[in-house]
Design a protein around this motif. Structure first.
Motif, PDB file in Angstrom:
ATOM      1  N   GLY A 191      12.330  -2.073  -4.090  1.00  0.00           N
ATOM      2  CA  GLY A 191      11.073  -2.770  -4.330  1.00  0.00           C
ATOM      3  C   GLY A 191      11.132  -4.244  -4.634  1.00  0.00           C
ATOM      4  O   GLY A 191      10.277  -5.005  -4.210  1.00  0.00           O
ATOM      5  N   ASN A 192      12.157  -4.680  -5.410  1.00  0.00           N
ATOM      6  CA  ASN A 192      12.256  -6.101  -5.761  1.00  0.00           C
ATOM      7  C   ASN A 192      13.639  -6.379  -6.328  1.00  0.00           C
ATOM      8  O   ASN A 192      14.365  -5.449  -6.714  1.00  0.00           O
ATOM      9  CB  ASN A 192      11.172  -6.497  -6.767  1.00  0.00           C
ATOM     10  CG  ASN A 192      10.906  -7.992  -6.770  1.00  0.00           C
ATOM     11  OD1 ASN A 192      11.629  -8.777  -6.178  1.00  0.00           O
ATOM     12  ND2 ASN A 192       9.842  -8.402  -7.453  1.00  0.00           N
ATOM     13  N   THR A 251       6.962  -6.206   1.391  1.00  0.00           N
ATOM     14  CA  THR A 251       6.359  -6.991   0.317  1.00  0.00           C
ATOM     15  C   THR A 251       7.059  -6.706  -0.999  1.00  0.00           C
ATOM     16  O   THR A 251       7.191  -5.537  -1.399  1.00  0.00           O
ATOM     17  CB  THR A 251       4.862  -6.649   0.175  1.00  0.00           C
ATOM     18  OG1 THR A 251       4.206  -6.895   1.426  1.00  0.00           O
ATOM     19  CG2 THR A 251       4.218  -7.489  -0.908  1.00  0.00           C
ATOM     20  N   LEU A 252       7.529  -7.744  -1.667  1.00  0.00           N
ATOM     21  CA  LEU A 252       8.175  -7.562  -2.965  1.00  0.00           C
ATOM     22  C   LEU A 252       7.149  -7.066  -3.973  1.00  0.00           C
ATOM     23  O   LEU A 252       6.040  -7.603  -4.055  1.00  0.00           O
ATOM     24  CB  LEU A 252       8.793  -8.873  -3.435  1.00  0.00           C
ATOM     25  CG  LEU A 252       9.847  -9.496  -2.508  1.00  0.00           C
ATOM     26  CD1 LEU A 252      10.341 -10.803  -3.102  1.00  0.00           C
ATOM     27  CD2 LEU A 252      11.004  -8.532  -2.269  1.00  0.00           C
ATOM     28  N   ILE A 253       7.515  -6.040  -4.746  1.00  0.00           N
ATOM     29  CA  ILE A 253       6.612  -5.455  -5.731  1.00  0.00           C
ATOM     30  C   ILE A 253       6.713  -6.254  -7.020  1.00  0.00           C
ATOM     31  O   ILE A 253       7.799  -6.360  -7.617  1.00  0.00           O
ATOM     32  CB  ILE A 253       6.963  -3.974  -5.976  1.00  0.00           C
ATOM     33  CG1 ILE A 253       6.873  -3.193  -4.652  1.00  0.00           C
ATOM     34  CG2 ILE A 253       6.034  -3.359  -7.021  1.00  0.00           C
ATOM     35  CD1 ILE A 253       7.427  -1.786  -4.734  1.00  0.00           C
ATOM     36  N   SER A 309      12.124  -4.368   1.299  1.00  0.00           N
ATOM     37  CA  SER A 309      11.212  -3.654   0.418  1.00  0.00           C
ATOM     38  C   SER A 309      10.638  -2.435   1.120  1.00  0.00           C
ATOM     39  O   SER A 309      10.360  -2.449   2.331  1.00  0.00           O
ATOM     40  CB  SER A 309      10.072  -4.571  -0.028  1.00  0.00           C
ATOM     41  OG  SER A 309       9.118  -3.830  -0.781  1.00  0.00           O
ATOM     42  N   ALA A 310      10.451  -1.365   0.347  1.00  0.00           N
ATOM     43  CA  ALA A 310       9.835  -0.151   0.872  1.00  0.00           C
ATOM     44  C   ALA A 310       8.322  -0.264   0.958  1.00  0.00           C
ATOM     45  O   ALA A 310       7.659   0.648   1.461  1.00  0.00           O
ATOM     46  CB  ALA A 310      10.210   1.050   0.001  1.00  0.00           C
ATOM     47  N   GLY A 323       1.414  -2.898   3.123  1.00  0.00           N
ATOM     48  CA  GLY A 323       0.548  -2.599   1.993  1.00  0.00           C
ATOM     49  C   GLY A 323       0.690  -1.212   1.416  1.00  0.00           C
ATOM     50  O   GLY A 323      -0.026  -0.859   0.464  1.00  0.00           O
ATOM     51  N   ILE A 324       1.602  -0.400   1.950  1.00  0.00           N
ATOM     52  CA  ILE A 324       1.824   0.954   1.435  1.00  0.00           C
ATOM     53  C   ILE A 324       3.326   1.222   1.347  1.00  0.00           C
ATOM     54  O   ILE A 324       4.127   0.549   1.991  1.00  0.00           O
ATOM     55  CB  ILE A 324       1.166   2.031   2.330  1.00  0.00           C
ATOM     56  CG1 ILE A 324       1.764   1.983   3.741  1.00  0.00           C
ATOM     57  CG2 ILE A 324      -0.342   1.882   2.352  1.00  0.00           C
ATOM     58  CD1 ILE A 324       1.325   3.136   4.627  1.00  0.00           C
ATOM     59  N   PHE A 325       3.696   2.216   0.547  1.00  0.00           N
ATOM     60  CA  PHE A 325       5.086   2.650   0.544  1.00  0.00           C
ATOM     61  C   PHE A 325       5.372   3.363   1.857  1.00  0.00           C
ATOM     62  O   PHE A 325       4.734   4.356   2.202  1.00  0.00           O
ATOM     63  CB  PHE A 325       5.358   3.590  -0.633  1.00  0.00           C
ATOM     64  CG  PHE A 325       5.596   2.877  -1.920  1.00  0.00           C
ATOM     65  CD1 PHE A 325       6.814   2.240  -2.164  1.00  0.00           C
ATOM     66  CD2 PHE A 325       4.623   2.820  -2.895  1.00  0.00           C
ATOM     67  CE1 PHE A 325       7.041   1.575  -3.355  1.00  0.00           C
ATOM     68  CE2 PHE A 325       4.836   2.164  -4.094  1.00  0.00           C
ATOM     69  CZ  PHE A 325       6.054   1.539  -4.323  1.00  0.00           C
TER      70      PHE A 325
END
Length: 362
Positions: free
Chosen positions: A66-67, A84-86, A124-125, A129-131
């Motif tokens: 995630g980040n 997208t980095l969480i 990133s997973a 906009g979604i996992f």
């Protein structure tokens, strides 16, 4: 007066320790990284560096989660493939600790990564906009080449039990792993922390009972196996303060297990970058931890070993090994799993890598 035959001035005593002084640099945490040390306690990474100079050079690792802290003082430059980095400190610390186990810089301060000459590209997973773990794996597969390594640092709740399970349960993830492996990329996957038996009948026919080609990693008990209570009260699980967790290299209480779980590594007391319990302060770029845990801490150890093996294969053979051969070598040369109270060998998590023996088979 002749009764006094010898007189001296008594010296002032001082502490019997070498002076350590102070420094503007971070502390050296490498002595705390027991997983680097000789088998059976560690994976013999330090010996492997010395004997084979196998440090992952020429290999690229993609960490999927995630980040990350891209500015940490002990990490090399991390490439970013996509996603997208969480914006969450937990994800950021997690990714930083994972990468630190593999590629932190051995030096006068900080920690030393198992495959510290490998490159890391993160993915990133969070995609679109979604996992979307399968999309993340696919993106990493496009970026990487034969001989490189993908690390899947994720688990998710089982639709059958609600417990956390390995990602290859889901068909799209299973298929994405198969594509990566077919390209010659070694995929390492966390088994997950759900205390779940993958051999249950409820998982018949699912990805938890089929070979995706990945190296699936369980969590074992390290030799530093006492509970500490730093921020956690484990009494609800039957552990008293500072009690022993169990037998080293037996399955730790939260690790998933089953036939598809191939190897294990330390699932507790892993020293790495991030979090700040070992060294904290206001500057996150100087944070270190002694308490990274889970199949999340175990999987980067195996990933680092795989990168060292593939780097050695490139030097010795001029080409990398097939991912299946990497997995087979790790299994066949590893230090065997041990049974413990309530965790028999039938709860299979496999052996712990012995990198010194593994490299001798390349």
């Amino acid at each position: 007066s002749k009764a006094v035959w010898n007189a001296v001035v008594a010296p002032e005593p001082v502490p019997a320790a070498a002076p350590t002084g102070t420094s503007s640099f971070s502390r050296n945490f490498e002595p705390c990284q027991g997983y680097l040390h000789s088998a059976p306690n560690g994976i013999a990474a330090i010996e492997a560096w010395e004997k084979f100079n196998a440090r992952g050079k020429g290999i690229t690792i993609s960490d999927i989660e995630g980040n990350w802290n891209f500015k940490h003082e002990d990490l090399p430059t991390l490439g970013h493939i996509g996603g997208t980095l969480i914006n969450d400190l937990g994800w950021k610390n997690h990714g930083t600790a994972v990468v630190g186990e593999m590629v932190s810089n051995p030096s006068r301060s900080g920690t030393g990564g198992i495959s510290h000459r490998a490159r890391v590209y993160v993915q990133s997973a969070m995609v679109g906009g979604i996992f979307n773990a399968s999309a993340a794996i696919t993106n990493a597969t496009k970026k990487l080449n034969k001989g490189d390594v993908i690390l899947i640092e994720l688990h998710a709740p089982s639709p059958r039990t609600g417990k956390y399970i390995a990602m290859q349960y889901w068909n799209d993830v299973f298929s994405a792993i198969r594509v990566a492996v077919a390209k010659g990329i070694t995929v390492v996957e966390a088994a997950g922390n759900g205390n779940e038996n993958f051999n249950q009948r409820i998982y018949n026919g699912s990805g938890l009972q089929k070979d995706s080609g990945a190296i699936v990693v369980g969590a074992g008990i390290p030799p530093t196996n006492h509970m500490d209570y730093f921020g956690n009260d484990w009494s609800s699980l039957g552990f008293d303060r500072y009690s022993q967790i169990g037998v080293p290299r037996s399955r730790i209480f939260f690790s998933n297990y089953g036939k598809i779980v191939n190897v294990q590594a330390w699932g507790w007391h892993v020293t790495s970058t991030g979090y700040g319990d070992a060294q904290g302060g206001t500057n996150q770029n100087r944070w270190y931890t002694h308490r990274f845990s889970g199949t999340s801490s175990a999987s980067p150890i195996v990933t680092g070993a795989a990168a060292c093996i593939q780097g050695q294969a490139m030097v010795k053979r001029g080409e990398p090994l097939d991912p299946k051969d990497v997995r087979d070598i790790l299994i066949k040369t590893g230090t065997p799993q041990e049974p413990g109270p309530g965790v028999p060998l039938s709860q299979h998590i496999g052996p712990q890598p012995n990198l010194l023996k593994a490299l001798a088979k390349v």
